[in-house]
Design an enzyme around this catalytic site. Structure first.
Site, mmCIF file in Angstrom:
data_model
loop_
_atom_site.group_PDB
_atom_site.id
_atom_site.type_symbol
_atom_site.label_atom_id
_atom_site.label_comp_id
_atom_site.label_asym_id
_atom_site.label_seq_id
_atom_site.Cartn_x
_atom_site.Cartn_y
_atom_site.Cartn_z
ATOM 1 N N LEU A 12 0.857 -1.255 -0.060
ATOM 2 C CA LEU A 12 -0.103 -0.090 0.121
ATOM 3 C C LEU A 12 0.948 1.224 -0.010
ATOM 4 O O LEU A 12 1.546 1.527 1.202
ATOM 5 C CB LEU A 12 -0.913 0.030 1.085
ATOM 6 C CG LEU A 12 -1.664 -1.343 1.739
ATOM 7 C CD1 LEU A 12 -2.599 -0.949 2.818
ATOM 8 C CD2 LEU A 12 -2.527 -1.746 0.229
ATOM 9 N N CYS A 14 3.513 3.752 -2.969
ATOM 10 C CA CYS A 14 4.501 3.418 -3.899
ATOM 11 C C CYS A 14 5.365 4.853 -3.824
ATOM 12 O O CYS A 14 5.571 5.092 -4.930
ATOM 13 C CB CYS A 14 4.137 2.980 -5.258
ATOM 14 S SG CYS A 14 5.475 2.223 -6.298
ATOM 15 N N GLY A 15 5.852 5.522 -2.758
ATOM 16 C CA GLY A 15 6.269 6.753 -2.832
ATOM 17 C C GLY A 15 7.581 6.305 -2.574
ATOM 18 O O GLY A 15 8.353 5.566 -3.095
ATOM 19 N N VAL A 17 9.430 5.193 -0.092
ATOM 20 C CA VAL A 17 10.081 4.074 0.476
ATOM 21 C C VAL A 17 9.332 2.746 -0.575
ATOM 22 O O VAL A 17 9.888 1.758 -0.725
ATOM 23 C CB VAL A 17 9.578 4.114 2.018
ATOM 24 C CG1 VAL A 17 10.107 2.503 2.515
ATOM 25 C CG2 VAL A 17 10.126 5.013 2.865
ATOM 26 N N ALA A 19 8.294 2.486 -3.285
ATOM 27 C CA ALA A 19 8.941 2.262 -4.603
ATOM 28 C C ALA A 19 10.231 1.251 -4.463
ATOM 29 O O ALA A 19 10.424 0.347 -5.165
ATOM 30 C CB ALA A 19 9.185 3.289 -5.428
ATOM 31 N N ALA A 46 -1.223 -0.500 -4.032
ATOM 32 C CA ALA A 46 -2.472 0.512 -4.238
ATOM 33 C C ALA A 46 -1.625 1.971 -4.055
ATOM 34 O O ALA A 46 -0.761 2.072 -3.177
ATOM 35 C CB ALA A 46 -3.195 0.171 -2.978
ATOM 36 N N LYS A 206 8.014 8.947 17.839
ATOM 37 C CA LYS A 206 9.048 8.032 18.073
ATOM 38 C C LYS A 206 9.376 7.696 19.461
ATOM 39 O O LYS A 206 9.767 6.415 19.814
ATOM 40 C CB LYS A 206 10.182 8.073 17.105
ATOM 41 C CG LYS A 206 9.831 8.210 15.784
ATOM 42 C CD LYS A 206 11.046 8.977 14.927
ATOM 43 C CE LYS A 206 10.914 9.120 13.488
ATOM 44 N NZ LYS A 206 11.556 9.918 12.675
HETATM 45 P P1 NAP Z 1 5.134 8.983 0.078
HETATM 46 O O1 NAP Z 1 6.442 9.291 -0.661
HETATM 47 O O2 NAP Z 1 4.362 10.258 0.473
HETATM 48 O O3 NAP Z 1 4.170 8.003 -0.609
HETATM 49 C C1 NAP Z 1 3.132 7.725 -0.069
HETATM 50 C C2 NAP Z 1 2.191 6.866 -1.082
HETATM 51 O O4 NAP Z 1 1.176 6.208 -0.557
HETATM 52 C C3 NAP Z 1 2.181 7.174 -2.440
HETATM 53 O O5 NAP Z 1 2.374 6.366 -3.481
HETATM 54 C C4 NAP Z 1 0.653 7.386 -2.674
HETATM 55 O O6 NAP Z 1 0.249 7.481 -3.746
HETATM 56 C C5 NAP Z 1 0.168 6.315 -1.650
HETATM 57 N N1 NAP Z 1 -0.944 6.828 -0.883
HETATM 58 C C6 NAP Z 1 -1.130 7.998 -0.205
HETATM 59 N N2 NAP Z 1 -2.384 7.825 0.212
HETATM 60 C C7 NAP Z 1 -3.309 6.945 -0.325
HETATM 61 C C8 NAP Z 1 -4.605 6.687 -0.434
HETATM 62 N N3 NAP Z 1 -5.506 7.197 0.350
HETATM 63 N N4 NAP Z 1 -4.749 5.516 -1.117
HETATM 64 C C9 NAP Z 1 -3.907 5.041 -1.844
HETATM 65 N N5 NAP Z 1 -2.668 5.344 -1.900
HETATM 66 C C10 NAP Z 1 -2.175 6.116 -1.189
HETATM 67 O O7 NAP Z 1 5.590 8.700 1.640
HETATM 68 P P2 NAP Z 1 6.918 7.822 1.992
HETATM 69 O O8 NAP Z 1 8.014 9.009 2.152
HETATM 70 O O9 NAP Z 1 7.345 6.742 1.193
HETATM 71 O O10 NAP Z 1 6.575 7.244 3.411
HETATM 72 C C11 NAP Z 1 5.533 6.253 3.788
HETATM 73 C C12 NAP Z 1 5.583 5.650 5.125
HETATM 74 O O11 NAP Z 1 6.607 5.589 5.589
HETATM 75 C C13 NAP Z 1 5.208 6.878 6.074
HETATM 76 O O12 NAP Z 1 4.232 6.444 7.052
HETATM 77 C C14 NAP Z 1 6.417 7.499 6.519
HETATM 78 O O13 NAP Z 1 6.209 8.003 7.777
HETATM 79 C C15 NAP Z 1 7.198 6.273 6.726
HETATM 80 N N6 NAP Z 1 8.637 6.675 6.826
HETATM 81 C C16 NAP Z 1 9.239 7.325 5.806
HETATM 82 C C17 NAP Z 1 10.699 7.594 5.515
HETATM 83 C C18 NAP Z 1 11.180 8.292 4.467
HETATM 84 O O14 NAP Z 1 12.328 8.349 4.531
HETATM 85 N N7 NAP Z 1 10.579 8.616 3.478
HETATM 86 C C19 NAP Z 1 11.307 6.860 6.652
HETATM 87 C C20 NAP Z 1 10.840 6.122 7.938
HETATM 88 C C21 NAP Z 1 9.343 6.015 7.705
HETATM 89 P P3 NAP Z 1 0.500 8.379 -5.147
HETATM 90 O O15 NAP Z 1 1.958 8.121 -5.502
HETATM 91 O O16 NAP Z 1 -0.398 8.010 -6.219
HETATM 92 O O17 NAP Z 1 0.118 9.674 -4.604
#
Ligand code: NAP
EC number: 1.1.1.3
Length: 442
Positions: A12, A14-15, A17, A19, A46, A206
């Site tokens: 669920l 594909c941002g 992390v 991807a 998703a 955290k």
């Molecule tokens: P992100 O880049 O914003 O990606 C979010 C993804 O979720 C996108 O692919 C988005 O789809 C999809 N999405 C959001 N709302 C949705 C919905 N209602 N229905 C279906 N798809 C939905 O987030 P991220 O940075 O990968 O982070 C993901 C999680 O990991 C978060 O909880 C974050 O706190 C945690 N985390 C992240 C990091 C980091 O370094 N980024 C580190 C530790 C933990 P679309 O692409 O189509 O918009």
């Protein structure tokens, strides 16, 4: 050789992390199957927009906007959408269907951890969230499993890379907070809206998770006292540096005797996030840039430190896949899914009961007897002084001399310190209290 069974993995999100998780699941499928004891088949991803451009080339037919259906047919669900809803509903639905869940969603776990764990326990499946705290760093599993035979007494964590980058910039270049924040935004370490990071909210979520696992008691977000770094000035950093300290935003969870807060004299845990002075020789002082680290003190193990990248798509994916392989093994072996113990009976202490050392900066009149009056006032409030240093300044225009006084105290309660500072402000020889900061590691 017997054919490995296939487990369906629903992803669920594909941002950043998600991807990378999808890429590794596909590229390293054979290695992951060997380690998990089952083939991990990515059954779908998703997202909100199936046609959006992704960081990684992935088969288009994997994408769907129908997360509900994807979850219903999965053995393992990885939630990397972020936010509370629909992540919460989808995770609960996955657990009720008997799927193991892996998530990186600190906000959701800190807010709703008890409900999620209850559901996972009922279904006998694993719920894991290593990526939710300090990204790539294996910290939750060591606390939960490796230290299960020990008693943790204190956890100090640099768990937010953005604020560590900003404070490190201020320390190394002398920059003010606003300039260091702008630099962090320019380099992509801080969001356009940096509130969750700089106000300490991300670190507080955290801290709640670290405290819950370390002390086998569920701590909610409202149990965490939270102060961010927006009021830390270049002058604070310079004064700390001059006195041999560095300022870090720490997530702290520590066991204290709950004197005065618990009628039975039981123990309590103080969970808090605030800017903290650390001696420059403390291991956490060497954590630079956007890196994270968690320093643990345990009764038998002594001091331990875990260091690494606290964010980033690929590093965080490492933690997610570790959880996924572990969950897959539990499905293959048919073991219990219990992931959390809550046998601890410690209470969450209010911030007034926190006990720590303090750094106090005072601008005082340069008169005989001032130091003695201040020292006496501290003693009257039961706060003992470890270091007191005075620097004299002469105003070039008025030719009036004033003194800058820097005091580091021994450990004292927050309440005693607050009363001391109030009393000090009332002295006629005090021009101003320039800073009051907590100190750890002395
Ligand atoms: P992100 O880049 O914003 O990606 C979010 C993804 O979720 C996108 O692919 C988005 O789809 C999809 N999405 C959001 N709302 C949705 C919905 N209602 N229905 C279906 N798809 C939905 O987030 P991220 O940075 O990968 O982070 C993901 C999680 O990991 C978060 O909880 C974050 O706190 C945690 N985390 C992240 C990091 C980091 O370094 N980024 C580190 C530790 C933990 P679309 O692409 O189509 O918009």
């Amino acid at each position: 050789m017997t054919e490995l069974r296939t487990l369906k993995v629903a992803l669920l999100g594909c941002g950043n992390v998600g991807a990378q998780v999808a890429r590794i699941l596909i590229e390293d499928a054979d290695t992951l199957a060997a380690r998990a004891g089952a083939k991990l088949q990515l059954s779908g991803i998703a997202v909100r927009d199936v046609h959006a451009k992704r960081d990684v080339d992935l088969p288009q037919d994997l994408f769907t906007t129908d997360a509900d259906t994807l979850v219903k047919d999965a053995d393992l669900v990885i939630e990397l959408m972020g936010g509370i809803e629909p992540a919460r509903t989808l995770i609960l639905s996955a657990l009720r269907n008997g799927a193991c869940v892996v998530t990186g969603n600190k906000a959701l776990v800190a807010q709703d951890g008890p409900t999620l764990h209850e559901e996972a326990d009922k279904a006998g499946v694993q719920l894991s969230y290593e990526a939710a705290v300090a990204g790539a760093i294996p910290i939750l599993r060591p606390i939960r499993d490796s230290l299960a035979g020990d008693r943790i007494t204190r956890v100090l964590g640099i768990v937010n890379g953005t604020t560590n980058f900003i404070l490190d910039q201020m320390d190394t270049t002398g920059a003010q907070f606003a300039d260091a924040l702008a630099e962090a935004q320019r380099l992509g370490y801080a969001e356009a809206d940096p509130t969750a990071d700089v106000e300490g909210h991300d670190a507080a979520a955290k801290a709640a998770i670290l405290a819950s696992l370390s002390f086998h008691t569920r701590f909610a977000l409202e149990n965490v006292h939270c102060e961010g770094i927006t009021s830390v000035t270049a002058a604070d950093i310079a004064a700390a540096k001059d006195a041999g300290f560095v300022i870090k935003l720490l997530a702290i969870a520590e066991k204290l005797p709950a004197a005065g807060t618990d009628a039975d004299g039981g123990e309590g845990v103080s969970v808090r996030v605030h800017p903290t002075l650390l001696p420059r020789e403390h291991p956490l002082a060497a954590v630079h840039g956007a890196f994270n680290a968690v320093f643990i003190e345990a009764e038998n193990a002594g001091e331990l430190m875990f260091y690494g990248q606290g964010a980033g798509g690929t590093p965080t994916a490492s933690a997610v896949l570790g959880d996924l392989v572990s969950a897959a093994r539990s499905l293959v072996l048919g073991g219990p899914g219990r992931t959390e113990t809550t046998t601890g009976q410690v209470s969450a202490l209010p911030i007034d009961a926190a006990v720590t050392s303090y750094y106090i900066g005072l601008d005082v009149a340069d008169q005989p007897g001032v130091l003695a009056r201040i020292a006496q006032l501290f003693a009257e409030h039961g706060v003992s002084i470890e270091i007191m240093r005075q620097t004299i300044h002469r105003d070039a225009e008025s030719n009036v001399e004033s003194a800058e006084l820097r005091i580091v105290t021994h450990r004292a309660s927050e309440a005693a310190l607050a009363a001391t500072v109030e009393a000090v402000k009332g002295l006629d020889v005090i021009n101003s209290v320039t800073s009051v900061l907590r100190v750890e590691g002395v």
